[in-house]
Scaffold this motif. Structure first.
Motif, PDB file in Angstrom:
ATOM      1  N   THR A 134       0.839  -1.191   0.000  1.00 33.42           N
ATOM      2  CA  THR A 134       0.000   0.000   0.000  1.00 33.42           C
ATOM      3  C   THR A 134       0.878   1.245   0.000  1.00 33.42           C
ATOM      4  OG1 THR A 134      -1.699  -1.171   1.255  1.00 33.42           O
ATOM      5  CG2 THR A 134      -1.817   1.227   1.241  1.00 33.42           C
ATOM      6  N   GLY A 161       2.618   4.486   0.799  1.00 34.61           N
ATOM      7  CA  GLY A 161       2.682   5.287   2.016  1.00 34.61           C
ATOM      8  C   GLY A 161       2.716   4.501   3.294  1.00 34.61           C
ATOM      9  N   PHE A 162       2.590   3.156   3.218  1.00 37.02           N
ATOM     10  CA  PHE A 162       2.572   2.340   4.436  1.00 37.02           C
ATOM     11  C   PHE A 162       3.340   1.028   4.257  1.00 37.02           C
ATOM     12  CE2 PHE A 162      -1.211   4.946   4.984  1.00 37.02           C
ATOM     13  CZ  PHE A 162      -1.167   5.287   6.338  1.00 37.02           C
ATOM     14  N   ILE A 217       2.833  -2.639   6.112  1.00 36.26           N
ATOM     15  CA  ILE A 217       1.804  -3.263   6.950  1.00 36.26           C
ATOM     16  C   ILE A 217       2.131  -4.734   7.167  1.00 36.26           C
ATOM     17  CG2 ILE A 217      -0.669  -3.795   7.138  1.00 36.26           C
ATOM     18  CD1 ILE A 217      -1.169  -1.437   5.231  1.00 36.26           C
ATOM     19  N   ALA A 245      -7.478   4.557   5.637  1.00 35.61           N
ATOM     20  CA  ALA A 245      -6.480   5.574   5.288  1.00 35.61           C
ATOM     21  C   ALA A 245      -6.863   6.210   3.963  1.00 35.61           C
ATOM     22  CB  ALA A 245      -5.100   4.943   5.191  1.00 35.61           C
ATOM     23  N   GLY A 251      -2.537   9.119   2.584  1.00 30.32           N
ATOM     24  CA  GLY A 251      -1.959   8.394   3.703  1.00 30.32           C
ATOM     25  C   GLY A 251      -1.810   9.188   4.977  1.00 30.32           C
ATOM     26  N   THR A 254       3.693   4.454  13.943  1.00 28.07           N
ATOM     27  CA  THR A 254       3.202   3.068  13.802  1.00 28.07           C
ATOM     28  C   THR A 254       1.901   2.887  14.569  1.00 28.07           C
ATOM     29  OG1 THR A 254       5.463   2.230  13.593  1.00 28.07           O
ATOM     30  CG2 THR A 254       3.751   0.627  14.155  1.00 28.07           C
ATOM     31  N   MET A 260       0.731  -1.056  11.309  1.00 26.57           N
ATOM     32  CA  MET A 260       0.845  -0.199  10.121  1.00 26.57           C
ATOM     33  C   MET A 260       1.832   0.943  10.410  1.00 26.57           C
ATOM     34  SD  MET A 260      -3.244   0.195   9.252  1.00 26.57           S
ATOM     35  CE  MET A 260      -2.914   1.418   7.984  1.00 26.57           C
ATOM     36  N   GLN A 261       2.845   1.055   9.582  1.00 30.08           N
ATOM     37  CA  GLN A 261       3.810   2.147   9.747  1.00 30.08           C
ATOM     38  C   GLN A 261       3.765   3.075   8.565  1.00 30.08           C
ATOM     39  OE1 GLN A 261       8.317   1.639   9.655  1.00 30.08           O
ATOM     40  NE2 GLN A 261       7.969   2.020  11.859  1.00 30.08           N
ATOM     41  N   LYS A 262       3.688   4.377   8.856  1.00 31.58           N
ATOM     42  CA  LYS A 262       3.693   5.404   7.801  1.00 31.58           C
ATOM     43  C   LYS A 262       5.109   5.562   7.289  1.00 31.58           C
ATOM     44  CE  LYS A 262       1.407   8.828   5.713  1.00 31.58           C
ATOM     45  NZ  LYS A 262       2.347   8.979   4.622  1.00 31.58           N
ATOM     46  N   THR A 263       5.272   5.543   5.955  1.00 32.13           N
ATOM     47  CA  THR A 263       6.618   5.626   5.364  1.00 32.13           C
ATOM     48  C   THR A 263       6.898   6.976   4.731  1.00 32.13           C
ATOM     49  OG1 THR A 263       5.797   4.651   3.303  1.00 32.13           O
ATOM     50  CG2 THR A 263       6.731   3.157   4.959  1.00 32.13           C
TER      51      THR A 263
END
Length: 482
Positions: A259, A261-262, A264, A352, A356, A413, A478-481
């Motif tokens: 996904t 931007g994330f 997961i 989301a 994101g 996260t 879920m971590q935002k990248t």
């Protein structure tokens, strides 16, 4: 004088010969009787042998139970040379003796209801039909008394037995019977009986001894057959559970989603063969992305079936719903009318947006979502109000359940998890706890979602000290990248 002596001698010799002839005839008759008795014993032993042989084979066959019941009754009738027989077994749920096989010519062993006696005037077959379906309390009447006392009886005159009630039918008069309780160890199984008209058959002490042996062997065969069938059923049930578990695993995400931007990761660990937890990822219109986690109260097949319903409804409702809370409301309206009163589902659903940054969370009585902020290293608990799915059919659920909108920055996260994590107990009965879950998230978040999930699971296993968790464990990180 000489003539007289000769006559006397002839008479004595004649009398002696007659006496010898009589003795010879008596000896011959005794030999014939003895031979007949021996042949009867041999025939009885042969009948018993065939009976035991058939029973032995039946134990290990996967025949229907009715076949064994018939074999026991017909074998007992044949060995004892009776006219009819019946087998009643205890139904443990109702504590009733239920007829499992009642032969055509077995005398009625119960008090025949008045309704049946009236029906017999127009339909003689009504009696046998009743005997074959009429169950009685385990302490009721003649059979119940013998079952309760656990003592075999030879009833010389069935019609004179007060336990059959004051009003008899004709087939109960002039009948003799042998009736015995079937038990194996402490397990009481039922009652076996044979009957015969007194004019055609009179049971003696030897018959009674043989019947007691039949009772013992029949009980042994029944107990073994039941154990064999229960084991076969357990194997079949286990195979069905395994098949259901495999199907359930297929319904879970095969791999972590890609996904924009994330990053997961998700994992489900059933406490038993089937899980009452589930998680899923949803691709939504306009580039949005959804993640859902759920925990059904209870265990086993019922809970697993509800998870399948949740998954199906979520996938059907999510693409067209205006918000996460609207999706949960639609799921609740579908499930609540049909779910058992003692069951409910907790759920958390986060969506989301395409960029994101903006996320919306709705919670149906589920654990708070945890958000680790990279900038501060602090874990925030996100708990918008919400009612468990299935508790209310609609209006209260929709009034209580709300959305919470929040933002995530790169490195932040989000953790969704079921209560199998925080409620896990060590051997001393101490819970893992929500605070420890927050500490675990802070401990591993910087290393990424997979590290969060693997780290929490590893620390949980150490906490449990080798014990199996009593509840399913499910997590989504879920971590935002960017």
């Amino acid at each position: 004088m000489t003539t007289v002596l000769l006559v006397l001698l002839v008479l004595l010799m004649t009398a002696g010969l007659l006496m010898l002839g009589k003795i010879a005839r008596q000896q011959k008759q005794a030999l014939v009787a003895l031979r007949a008795e021996e042949e009867a014993i041999v025939a009885e032993e042969r009948r018993m042998f065939h009976y035991l042989h058939d029973l032995g084979e039946a134990i290990w066959r996967d025949d229907q139970q009715a076949s064994m019941y018939r074999l026991i009754v017909e074998g007992a009738v044949r060995v004892t040379q009776s006219t009819g027989g019946a087998l009643y077994l205890l139904d443990e749920a109702s504590q009733k003796l239920v007829p499992r096989h009642y032969s055509d010519f077995c005398a009625p062993l119960i008090a025949v209801p008045e309704k049946v006696r009236l029906q017999m005037k127009e339909n003689p077959g009504a009696l046998l039909s009743t005997l074959r379906i009429h169950a009685l309390a385990s302490e009721e009447g003649l059979l119940g008394g013998i079952f309760t006392q656990q003592k075999t009886e030879l009833v010389a005159d069935l019609g004179a037995d007060v336990r059959l009630g004051p009003v008899l039918v004709s087939t109960q008069e002039g009948v003799t019977a042998m009736i015995g309780p079937l038990s194996f160890g402490v397990r009481r199984l039922g009652v076996l009986a044979v009957t015969s008209p007194k004019q055609g058959r009179s049971y003696n002490a030897n018959d009674f001894e043989v019947f007691n042996s039949l009772i013992e062997q029949s009980a042994f065969a029944l107990a073994n057959a039941m154990s064999h069938q229960e084991a076969a059923k357990n194997r079949m049930d286990q195979q069905e559970l395994t098949n259901a578990s495999q199907i359930q695993q297929v319904l879970l995400p095969e791999r972590d989603p890609q996904t924009p931007g994330f990053v997961i990761a998700g994992k489900n660990i059933p406490a038993r063969t089937l899980s009452g937890d589930y998680f899923d990822y949803l691709k939504l219109p306009e580039g949005r992305f959804g993640a859902v986690i759920a925990d059904v109260s209870g265990k086993g097949i019922g809970a697993a079936m509800i998870t399948v319903m949740c998954r199906t409804l979520m996938r059907a409702k999510a693409p067209t719903a205006a918000s996460p809370s609207a999706v949960l409301a639609a799921v609740n309206r579908q499930i609540a009318p049909d779910i058992r009163e003692d069951m409910f589902i907790t759920m958390a659903y986060v969506v989301a947006e395409e960029d994101g940054k903006k996320l919306t969370l709705s919670r149906a009585g589920h654990n708070a979502a945890l958000l680790w902020r990279k900038a501060t290293g602090v874990v925030e608990a996100l708990h918008p109000p919400g009612l468990g799915v299935g508790i209310d059919k609609g209006s209260v659920f929709e009034r209580v359940t709300k959305d919470l909108t929040f933002e995530m920055q790169p490195g932040d996260t989000l953790l969704l998890y079921t209560d199998g994590v925080n409620e896990a107990m060590d051997p001393k009965g101490i819970e893992f706890g929500e605070e420890r879950v927050q500490d675990e998230l802070a401990k591993y978040a910087a290393e990424g979602p997979k590290a969060v999930i693997n780290g929490i699971i590893a620390d949980l296993e150490q906490f449990l000290k080798g014990r199996r968790s009593h509840d399913d464990i499910t997590l989504i990180a879920m971590q935002k990248t960017a």
